[in-house]
Every structure is written in C-alpha cells, then in structure tokens.
Design a protein around this motif. Structure first.
Motif, PDB file in Angstrom:
ATOM      1  N   ILE A 194       0.834  -1.377   0.222  1.00 35.24           N
ATOM      2  CA  ILE A 194       0.119   0.254   0.063  1.00 35.24           C
ATOM      3  C   ILE A 194       1.092   1.057  -0.003  1.00 35.24           C
ATOM      4  CG2 ILE A 194      -1.609   1.273   1.755  1.00 35.24           C
ATOM      5  CD1 ILE A 194      -2.867  -1.851   2.061  1.00 35.24           C
ATOM      6  N   GLY A 195       2.116   1.300   0.834  1.00 30.93           N
ATOM      7  CA  GLY A 195       2.828   2.333   0.427  1.00 30.93           C
ATOM      8  C   GLY A 195       2.620   2.960   1.811  1.00 30.93           C
ATOM      9  N   ASP A 196       4.373   3.685   2.091  1.00 29.08           N
ATOM     10  CA  ASP A 196       4.700   3.904   3.928  1.00 29.08           C
ATOM     11  C   ASP A 196       3.552   5.375   3.567  1.00 29.08           C
ATOM     12  OD1 ASP A 196       6.181   2.194   4.794  1.00 29.08           O
ATOM     13  OD2 ASP A 196       7.486   2.895   3.654  1.00 29.08           O
TER      14      ASP A 196
ATOM     15  N   SER B   2       0.998  17.089   4.840  1.00 25.58           N
ATOM     16  CA  SER B   2       1.348  17.303   3.603  1.00 25.58           C
ATOM     17  C   SER B   2       3.066  17.399   3.474  1.00 25.58           C
ATOM     18  CB  SER B   2       0.199  18.543   3.034  1.00 25.58           C
ATOM     19  OG  SER B   2      -0.674  18.087   2.922  1.00 25.58           O
ATOM     20  N   LYS B   3       3.157  18.633   4.776  1.00 27.80           N
ATOM     21  CA  LYS B   3       4.692  18.478   4.967  1.00 27.80           C
ATOM     22  C   LYS B   3       5.711  17.900   4.605  1.00 27.80           C
ATOM     23  CE  LYS B   3       5.183  22.771   7.057  1.00 27.80           C
ATOM     24  NZ  LYS B   3       4.105  23.957   8.138  1.00 27.80           N
ATOM     25  N   ARG B   4       4.689  16.179   5.768  1.00 30.85           N
ATOM     26  CA  ARG B   4       5.637  14.804   5.455  1.00 30.85           C
ATOM     27  C   ARG B   4       5.877  14.297   4.831  1.00 30.85           C
ATOM     28  NH1 ARG B   4       2.604  13.317   9.560  1.00 30.85           N
ATOM     29  NH2 ARG B   4       1.340  11.732   8.017  1.00 30.85           N
TER      30      ARG B   4
ATOM     31  N   GLY C  50       8.389  13.366   1.545  1.00 34.21           N
ATOM     32  CA  GLY C  50       8.131  10.999   1.589  1.00 34.21           C
ATOM     33  C   GLY C  50       7.207  11.004   0.114  1.00 34.21           C
ATOM     34  N   ASN C  51       6.258  11.926  -0.194  1.00 33.20           N
ATOM     35  CA  ASN C  51       5.780  11.204  -1.483  1.00 33.20           C
ATOM     36  C   ASN C  51       3.895  12.561  -1.420  1.00 33.20           C
ATOM     37  OD1 ASN C  51       3.505  10.471  -3.643  1.00 33.20           O
ATOM     38  ND2 ASN C  51       3.182   8.242  -3.060  1.00 33.20           N
TER      39      ASN C  51
END
Ligand code: ATP
Ligand code: MG
Length: 430
Positions: free
Chosen positions: A56-58, A195-197, A201-202
């Motif tokens: 699913i993705g981190d 959103s910042k994280r 990351g993605n």
C-alpha cells in the motif's frame, strides 16, 4: 445489574431489518460477476503486517495511521486487512495461480481501518472487490469499469458520476513528482502537517488530502496528464474510446491519484453527492508493478473496491431498505394439542416449497396474541390449527392483508392450496 458492554467505536451491527438490503446487494453482485465470467476468491482477514506495508505504501493514510496491527502470542506481526487487493495478490502468488497467466476474480467481506468514525466511514466496513491479472491492454480497464457500472445500474444507482485519470508509468510519474515537489515546496508554509511530511516522502499523496484548506493549493498544482508517456497516453485514450462506445459517461479528473501507492496508469472512482463528504462509493485502478513488488513474476493487474455500507445507505435512501425478509406464512397454534401437528405441517410445507418462508408461533399465547404476532411478522397468510380442526384433519387459512373470507382446507392438501394462493412455483412433489 451487570454493566453493559458497548460495541467498539466505528463498528456497527447490521440489524435484521437491514439484512434484506445487504442480501439484495450481495445477490446482484454475484449475478453481475458471473455474467462477466469472474470467479469468487475468498482470502483471509488476517495477513502479515509486512504485506500491507510493502504494497500500500508508507505515506498513505492506511499505513501511516489506520491499520489494526498487533503482535500475537507467537511473535507474528499481524494486521486485520484494510483492503483486499494485497491479500489477493499474495494469494495468487502463493497458490501459483499466475502460471496460467490470466485470472479474473472477485471477493466480498469485512475490512478494517482505524479511521475517525462518521457517517459512511467506519472502522469495520465491507467491500466488494474485483481483480484481474495478466491483461496489459486497455480492454480490461474498460471491462472493469463496465462491470462496476452494470452493478450500480442493477442496484438502481445509475446516476453516479464516474471520474477517470491516468497516473502513467513509474517513470513518467517520477518526472511529475519532481515538478510537484517544486510546486508544493514553493507553498510549503501553507501546507498542513500531513502534507509537509508527504512533501518529502511522496508529494503525490498531497493531491489526495482530505483537508479542505489544502484544496486551493491542490487546485493550482501541475497536471499529471501533461506528463504522461506516449504509451500511457494511448492506453488512456483507448479506454476513453471504449467508455464512449459503451455509452458510459465519464469525467477526466486530472488530480485523481487514489489513496494507495501501487496504482499505475488508469485510476477511477464512482462518486455521489447524496452522501455528504463520504462521496466515493467505488474506486480502483491498474497496478502493473504490484505482483512483482510482492515477489511474483511481473504480471499486470487491475481492480476496484466498492464500499458496501455506502451502497446500502444509497439503497436505503431510495426506499429499497424497506425490503425485508418477511415470512409468507405464519402458523397459529390455537389449541393444547396443536404443537406437534403444527410443527409437522410446517416441516412438510418447507419440504414441498424450498423457497417458502414459514414462521411458526412459539411459546404459546392467546389466539389474539398469536394473531397480533402474525400480523407483525409481515406474513401474508395465517394457517390456524385448533384442537377441533386437528381432530377433523383440517386447518383454516386466513388472509392477513386482504379482506378475503377465511377458508378451511384438508391438512394433507395444505401444500397444494398454499401453492395456489401464494402463486408458488418450483415446488417439490410430495
Ligand atoms: P477515502 O479517500 O474516502 O478514505 P479510500 O481511498 O481510503 O477512501 P479505498 O481504499 O479506495 O478508499 O476503498 C474503496 C471504497 O471503500 C471507498 O470508495 C469507500 O466506498 C469504501 N471505504 C473505504 N474506507 C471506508 C471506511 N472506513 N468506511 C466505509 N467505507 C469505506
Ligand atoms: Mg481512506
């Protein structure tokens, strides 16, 4: 009195009064899938936690904060499935089913996500799920969408809106990702914490943000469709042409990215404005890299999932929720020696008409009480056994819904007579 045990938050009971709407949905689902040659696949509810992290993705809502995960007594890391695709891909690989190279399957059942509960969003919910493996072309994308459209139509939900988009290949997505990083980076001060994280990351995940404050920034973001590689573009155009020729109305939604990382090329959603903010009832897409990512031989895949609670809410809004499994016949036992003959008659009726719903009065009660129960049960007919009638080998039949004279019938002709009165077909000869 002992203290009441409350249900867990975000977990709900399907009450008997709602079961008919669920059964209706499940019956139509089976019919529609078999109409396209899809087979049912039942996979486990618990899997290794790793499976979902790897697929699913981190930086997704699910893996970041929604999984119900625990370590069991044997130190196994276990997660209650938050969705079906990962488990089906795992099962397809571990059962060696990709040797045939082509597979079209579906499944249905509970999923678990630790979300903030609200109408249409629960911690245990149910999905209908379709998956296909081994088809690289846009024909399967079209079939998948046609299938979901037919299912919704059969349920009387033909007015939902279909959104489609293409995410391209991992390579074209990487180019897009760079542009997004630049764009969102320039707006970093206005981004929320999630959103910042994700910016690091993605950044694609930011497009999927549920925060209304992010909408304005998201609206100005560069479009993925402008970054599509030529093959993905051709694939997407072919899908759109298919949908047009099938008369399926669709809207290209360039910011649709879907909440899971494994998608490539086609993604789509069916949405409604009848359920407030929980507007998506079905969502899916292509995941050409997922089988390989989970250790199988590289095989293209595509699938969708439909939220059953949201569908049932729509059915209920249309009054279909009033569908209820009601008995057709209620057996009134109006005498001291009627219980055994009453049970025998009811069993004979069920033998003769396997689809007939017969409810028998239990626990005694006056004639009046039993008739009140018969009426409340929703049955169309009451079959009444009194001591005198049993002695004479007859029963009385009373119509509970229409003003028709009560009639008497020989007890050994009752199956036949009810067959006529209720218009039953397909009985088993006695
Ligand atoms: P959302 O963006 O609404 O959280 P999602 O992208 O997480 O949705 P999917 O994983 O695509 O949802 O699931 C497919 C469908 O399953 C959704 O469109 C919805 O109808 C249903 N669904 C997902 N999560 C829930 C939930 N917690 N409760 C009820 N239904 C759900
Ligand atoms: Mg979600």
């Amino acid at each position: 009195m002992a203290k009441i045990i409350e249900p867990l938050r975000g977990v709900h009971d399907v009450l008997p009064a709602q079961a008919a709407a669920w059964q209706h949905l499940e019956r139509i689902t089976r019919e529609v899938f078999s109409g396209y040659g899809y087979e049912e696949f039942r996979v486990p509810i618990i899997e290794q936690t790793q499976l979902f992290k790897r697929s699913i993705g981190d930086f997704t809502d699910i893996v970041e904060k929604e999984m119900f995960s625990f370590v069991d007594q044997g130190d196994d890391h276990i997660t209650l499935r938050p969705e079906a695709t990962a488990g089906i891909v795992r099962a397809v690989i571990s059962n060696g089913m990709l040797r045939e190279n082509r597979l079209r399957v579906w499944c249905m059942g509970p999923m678990f996500r630790r979300e903030r509960p609200q109408a249409g969003r629960y911690r245990q919910f149910h999905q209908i799920d379709a998956e296909a493996f081994g088809f690289a072309g846009p024909d399967i994308d079209a079939e998948m969408i046609l299938l979901s459209a037919r299912l919704l139509r059969r349920l009387g939900l033909g007015r939902l809106k279909l959104l489609v988009n293409s995410l391209g290949t991992p390579a074209s997505r990487a180019a897009y990702r760079e542009r997004l990083t630049t764009y969102f980076g320039a707006h970093e001060a206005a981004l929320d914490e999630d959103s910042k994280r994700r910016l690091v990351g993605n950044p694609l995940r930011i497009l999927d943000s549920k925060n209304p404050d992010m909408q304005r920034i998201v609206a100005g973001a560069p479009l993925l469709l402008d970054f599509l590689d030529p093959e993905s573009k051709a694939h997407f155009d072919a899908l759109c042409a298919h949908l047009k020729s099938a008369g399926i109305e669709y809207h290209v939604e360039p910011h649709l990215v879907r909440g899971l990382d494994y998608y490539t090329r086609t993604v789509f959603e069916w949405t409604t404005d009848a359920l407030g903010s929980q507007s998506t009832v079905c969502a899916g897409g292509r995941y050409d890299g997922l089988v390989e990512q989970l250790g199988g031989v590289s095989t293209p895949g595509i699938g969708w999932a439909m939220g059953q609670e949201r569908i049932v809410m729509l059915l209920e809004k249309q009054g279909l929720g009033a569908l209820r499994d009601r008995p057709q016949v209620y057996v009134v036992l109006a005498g001291e020696h009627t219980e055994i003959p009453g049970f025998q008659m009811a069993e004979r009726l069920r033998d003769a008409w396997p689809g007939l719903a017969v409810q028998i009065n239990l626990g005694g009660g006056s004639f009046k009480t039993q008739f009140r129960r018969a009426d409340k049960s929703g049955a169309l007919l009451a079959v009444v056994l009194g001591d005198d009638e049993v002695a004479r080998g007859v029963v009385s039949i009373k119509d509970l819904r229409r003003d028709v004279a009560q009639e008497e019938c020989a007890i050994d002709r009752i199956s036949e007579r009810l067959g006529v009165l209720l218009g039953l077909k397909g009985g088993v000869a006695e």
